[in-house]
Design a protein around this motif. Structure first.
Motif, mmCIF file in Angstrom:
data_model
loop_
_atom_site.group_PDB
_atom_site.id
_atom_site.type_symbol
_atom_site.label_atom_id
_atom_site.label_comp_id
_atom_site.label_asym_id
_atom_site.label_seq_id
_atom_site.Cartn_x
_atom_site.Cartn_y
_atom_site.Cartn_z
ATOM 1 N N PHE A 5 0.836 -1.209 0.000
ATOM 2 C CA PHE A 5 0.000 0.000 0.000
ATOM 3 C C PHE A 5 0.868 1.256 0.000
ATOM 4 C CE2 PHE A 5 -2.747 3.232 1.802
ATOM 5 C CZ PHE A 5 -4.011 2.931 1.293
ATOM 6 N N ILE A 6 1.859 1.286 0.895
ATOM 7 C CA ILE A 6 2.720 2.465 1.046
ATOM 8 C C ILE A 6 3.672 2.603 -0.131
ATOM 9 C CG2 ILE A 6 4.602 3.416 2.460
ATOM 10 C CD1 ILE A 6 3.095 2.253 4.901
ATOM 11 N N TYR A 7 4.202 1.484 -0.623
ATOM 12 C CA TYR A 7 5.088 1.563 -1.784
ATOM 13 C C TYR A 7 4.386 2.175 -2.987
ATOM 14 C CZ TYR A 7 7.156 0.317 -6.162
ATOM 15 O OH TYR A 7 7.623 0.396 -7.453
ATOM 16 N N LEU A 49 16.041 -6.099 -1.213
ATOM 17 C CA LEU A 49 14.981 -5.124 -0.955
ATOM 18 C C LEU A 49 15.449 -4.055 0.010
ATOM 19 C CD1 LEU A 49 12.021 -4.267 -1.328
ATOM 20 C CD2 LEU A 49 11.422 -5.775 0.577
ATOM 21 N N ALA A 50 16.188 -4.431 1.050
ATOM 22 C CA ALA A 50 16.700 -3.452 2.014
ATOM 23 C C ALA A 50 17.650 -2.470 1.334
ATOM 24 C CB ALA A 50 17.403 -4.164 3.168
ATOM 25 N N ALA A 51 18.555 -2.987 0.508
ATOM 26 C CA ALA A 51 19.498 -2.124 -0.193
ATOM 27 C C ALA A 51 18.766 -1.167 -1.130
ATOM 28 C CB ALA A 51 20.501 -2.971 -0.967
ATOM 29 N N ALA A 52 17.740 -1.683 -1.829
ATOM 30 C CA ALA A 52 16.972 -0.839 -2.750
ATOM 31 C C ALA A 52 16.229 0.261 -2.010
ATOM 32 C CB ALA A 52 15.981 -1.707 -3.540
ATOM 33 N N SER A 53 15.666 -0.053 -0.847
ATOM 34 C CA SER A 53 14.919 0.959 -0.089
ATOM 35 C C SER A 53 15.851 2.045 0.444
ATOM 36 C CB SER A 53 14.158 0.302 1.060
ATOM 37 O OG SER A 53 15.033 -0.338 1.962
ATOM 38 N N ILE A 54 17.061 1.664 0.878
ATOM 39 C CA ILE A 54 18.034 2.666 1.334
ATOM 40 C C ILE A 54 18.436 3.571 0.167
ATOM 41 C CG2 ILE A 54 20.389 2.998 2.196
ATOM 42 C CD1 ILE A 54 20.022 0.400 3.801
ATOM 43 N N GLY A 55 18.731 2.949 -0.984
ATOM 44 C CA GLY A 55 19.092 3.740 -2.157
ATOM 45 C C GLY A 55 17.983 4.685 -2.571
ATOM 46 N N GLU A 63 9.809 5.008 1.644
ATOM 47 C CA GLU A 63 10.953 4.111 1.470
ATOM 48 C C GLU A 63 11.410 3.552 2.818
ATOM 49 O OE1 GLU A 63 11.028 3.796 -1.547
ATOM 50 O OE2 GLU A 63 10.951 5.711 -2.603
ATOM 51 N N LEU A 64 11.294 4.348 3.878
ATOM 52 C CA LEU A 64 11.719 3.888 5.203
ATOM 53 C C LEU A 64 10.844 2.740 5.697
ATOM 54 C CD1 LEU A 64 12.564 7.263 6.998
ATOM 55 C CD2 LEU A 64 14.152 5.561 6.052
ATOM 56 N N TYR A 65 9.538 2.781 5.361
ATOM 57 C CA TYR A 65 8.693 1.656 5.767
ATOM 58 C C TYR A 65 9.094 0.389 5.011
ATOM 59 C CZ TYR A 65 4.883 -1.356 7.050
ATOM 60 O OH TYR A 65 4.170 -2.421 7.541
ATOM 61 N N PHE A 70 11.982 -1.016 6.776
ATOM 62 C CA PHE A 70 11.533 -1.714 7.980
ATOM 63 C C PHE A 70 11.014 -3.105 7.636
ATOM 64 C CE2 PHE A 70 7.427 -2.867 9.897
ATOM 65 C CZ PHE A 70 7.848 -3.289 11.153
ATOM 66 N N TYR A 71 10.237 -3.190 6.559
ATOM 67 C CA TYR A 71 9.683 -4.478 6.167
ATOM 68 C C TYR A 71 10.788 -5.444 5.765
ATOM 69 C CZ TYR A 71 6.864 -8.020 3.871
ATOM 70 O OH TYR A 71 6.293 -9.217 3.519
ATOM 71 N N ALA A 72 11.765 -4.956 5.007
ATOM 72 C CA ALA A 72 12.844 -5.827 4.541
ATOM 73 C C ALA A 72 13.702 -6.337 5.697
ATOM 74 C CB ALA A 72 13.724 -5.074 3.536
ATOM 75 N N VAL A 73 13.933 -5.480 6.704
ATOM 76 C CA VAL A 73 14.819 -5.839 7.808
ATOM 77 C C VAL A 73 14.126 -6.701 8.854
ATOM 78 C CG1 VAL A 73 16.180 -4.896 9.721
ATOM 79 C CG2 VAL A 73 16.293 -3.834 7.468
ATOM 80 N N TRP A 74 12.852 -6.412 9.153
ATOM 81 C CA TRP A 74 12.175 -7.103 10.252
ATOM 82 C C TRP A 74 10.794 -7.627 9.890
ATOM 83 C CZ3 TRP A 74 7.834 -6.573 13.395
ATOM 84 C CH2 TRP A 74 7.846 -7.322 14.588
ATOM 85 N N GLY A 75 9.993 -6.806 9.221
ATOM 86 C CA GLY A 75 8.592 -7.161 8.990
ATOM 87 C C GLY A 75 8.382 -8.398 8.140
ATOM 88 N N CYS A 76 9.319 -8.696 7.230
ATOM 89 C CA CYS A 76 9.113 -9.825 6.310
ATOM 90 C C CYS A 76 9.499 -11.161 6.913
ATOM 91 C CB CYS A 76 9.894 -9.593 5.019
ATOM 92 S SG CYS A 76 11.682 -9.755 5.205
ATOM 93 N N ARG A 77 10.056 -11.170 8.114
ATOM 94 C CA ARG A 77 10.474 -12.437 8.722
ATOM 95 C C ARG A 77 9.255 -13.319 9.022
ATOM 96 N NH1 ARG A 77 14.819 -10.345 13.312
ATOM 97 N NH2 ARG A 77 16.242 -9.261 11.863
#
Length: 437
Positions: free
Chosen positions: A261-263, A322-328, A414-416, A419-426
């Motif tokens: 939704f946010i993306y 995904l985490a790298a892409a969101s940071i970029g 992008e920050l959300y 968050f999803y890539a680092v923790w939420g997707c586990r």
């Protein structure tokens, strides 16, 4: 923009399959559908700055146009599924194309009046037709060919969707912006006269007439084509089996729904306001027509990024990519917000590379480990595409605080995703334990 993926029925058994020639013919038709809805969706990116000038719209009113487009995804998805159940997939493809053609003809009517309200309605009709195509076409891709190559076919048609999105700015830039006073005027030029507004509004008629004709021809071709029978769809898991599982126990899905939704807010906001941003005197100082050529690079970057991301994910976990892409993406959006000139312009263009893998990667991570609940979870993720309708929030921010500052909303989105890539997707611990048994 990425086309949503839906749960597909079982492939046609090899013994019942048509020959390879029929497979190739059918796949070509299906690829043309993906191309057309990618193409028509991104035409909006050149249409919006045009309509902003014709109707003298605020950024809020401009982004409302795209909000109406994505509201159609939410409104039309369930009726589309019911229609497919009633008349079948092939007929639904034809109906979807006819609905889109009707909406394109409605854009011609809106241009002749001209009317902002009729324009909104016509675009809603087009988006409703695309929604029906999205729901009907994806299952066909899964059955047109050998079962073991289904994934390859899905990737192929997604590439055609990106190709359509990449070429659309050139078409819209030449036939809409390039043939209008507002599209070829220098940045900061005087307001249009009533006669110029009328002439600019009517410049939309030719491109949408071309689109309508192509859609009707495609509908006739598909209606007369011997597409392979769908066969029996995979039966849903027994109710008793599904009762032993709960969607709420899957953290990756619960956080994945808002991630989609946010993306979508971020992706659609960048595409919709891109031309207005690039054409500003302090950024690119271009005409709207010239800015549309840079939009071609934005969507082309998304197409290239999908191939690169697919390669990387064969060697690196998807959540890390995904985490790298969101940071970029966050970094370049901050540069676009606070820098000026070509630095800000190229920063915004480069975000396409980082956005490219986000939708399919979030979707895949969101359904991981769902087991018998995969069908329900996929449906919820698809419904989250309606997040694109909230692009109107960025339009409101642009009116209140300036267009450039409004991209801080994109950076926050992008920050959300990070968050999803680092923790939420586990995958939840209890689910992982069940899978290990």
């Amino acid at each position: 923009m990425a086309a949503p993926v839906i749960a597909a029925p079982a492939p046609v058994a090899s013994g019942d399959s048509p020959d390879n020639g029929r497979y190739r013919s059918a796949l070509t038709l299906l690829a043309s559908l993906f191309f057309m809805w990618g193409f028509i969706t991104v035409i909006n990116n050149t249409l919006l700055p045009h309509l902003r000038s014709v109707f003298d719209l605020s950024y809020t009113q401009t982004t409302l146009i795209e909000s109406v487009w994505f509201i159609a995804y939410f409104v039309a998805s369930i009726p589309s599924a019911k229609l497919i159940e009633r008349i079948g997939y092939q007929r639904s493809l034809v109906v979807g194309l006819v609905i889109m053609a009707a909406g394109a003809l409605g854009m011609i009517v809106a241009a002749r009046i001209p009317s902002y309200g009729v324009t909104l309605f016509a675009l809603f009709v087009i988006a409703s037709g695309i929604t029906l195509l999205q729901v009907a076409a994806n299952p066909y891709v899964a059955v047109v060919g050998k079962p073991e190559t289904a994934s390859s076919r899905l990737n192929l048609v997604q590439a055609f969707n990106s190709l359509g999105a990449t070429l659309a700015p050139l078409f819209g830039g030449y036939l809409i912006l390039g043939r209008s006073t507002s599209g070829t005027a220098a940045a900061g030029a005087a307001a249009l006269t009533p006669a110029q507004r009328l002439a600019d509004a009517q410049s939309v008629q030719l491109p949408y007439l071309i689109v309508a004709v192509v859609l009707v021809v495609l509908a006739v071709v598909i209606a007369r084509s011997p597409l392979p029978a769908m066969g029996a769809a995979t039966k849903r898991n027994a109710k008793a089996e599904r009762a032993n599982h709960s969607l709420w126990s899957h953290r990756n899905l619960i956080f994945g729904i808002p991630a989609i939704f946010i993306y979508l807010i971020a992706e659609i906001g960048v595409g919709n306001l891109f031309i207005n941003f690039i054409s500003q005197p302090e950024i690119g100082s271009t005409t709207h027509e010239q800015a549309s050529h840079y939009l071609f690079l934005l969507w082309g970057g998304m197409m290239v990024g999908r191939f690169v991301g697919s390669y990387l994910m064969q060697r690196i976990p998807a959540e890390h990519v995904l985490a790298a892409a969101s940071i970029g993406a966050c970094v370049v959006m901050l540069i676009a917000t606070f820098a000026t000139g070509h630095v800000a312009m190229w920063a915004l263009i480069s975000v396409g590379l980082f956005h490219s893998i986000m939708f399919p990667t979030i979707f895949t991570l969101g359904i991981r480990g769902l087991g018998p609940l995969t069908e329900e979870g996929s449906g919820l993720l698809i419904m989250a595409i309606a997040g694109g309708a909230l692009v109107i929030v960025q339009g409101k921010l642009a009116d209140m605080y300036g267009l450039q500052n409004s991209f801080l909303l994109t950076a926050a989105c992008e920050l959300y995703v990070l968050f999803y890539a680092v923790w939420g997707c586990r995958v939840s611990a209890e689910v992982a334990a069940q899978e290990a048994v």
